[in-house]
Design an enzyme around this catalytic site. Structure first.
Site, PDB file in Angstrom:
ATOM      1  CE  LYS A 278      -3.483   2.647   2.415  1.00 57.62           C
ATOM      2  NZ  LYS A 278      -4.359   2.809   3.552  1.00 57.62           N
TER       3      LYS A 278
ATOM      4  CE  LYS B 171      -4.312   7.085   7.702  1.00 58.61           C
ATOM      5  NZ  LYS B 171      -3.844   5.826   7.110  1.00 58.61           N
TER       6      LYS B 171
END
Length: 140
Positions: free
Chosen positions: A18, A86
């Site tokens: 990811k 984030k």
């Protein structure tokens, strides 16, 4: 949820994959927004430019799907800027842990922090254009 499921390996491999995805998107989004900003400032018809560049080596999902939204000034989210920040922070922390320099990601992270500081944290990642326009004093 994605439709394609590919086993990445042992525990943590999916998270690292990811991060690879987010790094690729972050760098690509800079190019997308800067290219469209350049075209706009050069006085080009951006729809014509899109027809030309989207079918060649510059073509991408982001260009095809987010380029028209940028041109239409539609910055509603598919993925929030604040969540992207984030994720980039996680990737930068992991890179530091691996003693790996990722200056392009660090630049993208700082640019997205600027997007959030301008009040666009709940907009889509393509709202990067708003920060770049502000930096260049381009009013649209």
């Amino acid at each position: 949820m994605g439709k394609t499921i590919i086993h990445q390996g042992s525990a943590g491999a999916g998270q690292h994959t990811k991060m690879v995805n987010q790094i690729l998107i972050a760098s690509g989004m800079i190019g997308l927004c800067e290219g469209l900003l350049y075209g706009y400032k050069a006085g080009l018809d951006l729809e014509t430019v899109m027809k030309s560049v989207s079918v060649g080596a510059a073509g991408s999902w982001s260009l095809t799907n987010l380029g028209p939204r940028i041109m239409a000034r539609n910055f509603e989210p598919g993925f929030f800027v604040e969540h992207f920040i984030k994720d980039m922070g996680i990737a930068l922390a992991e890179a530091k842990r691996m003693n790996l320099a990722l200056p392009g990601l660090a630049l993208a992270h700082q640019l997205y922090v600027a997007v959030q500081a301008q009040g666009y944290g709940r907009k889509g990642t393509h709202a990067l254009m708003l920060a770049l326009e502000s930096i260049s004093n381009v009013k649209r």
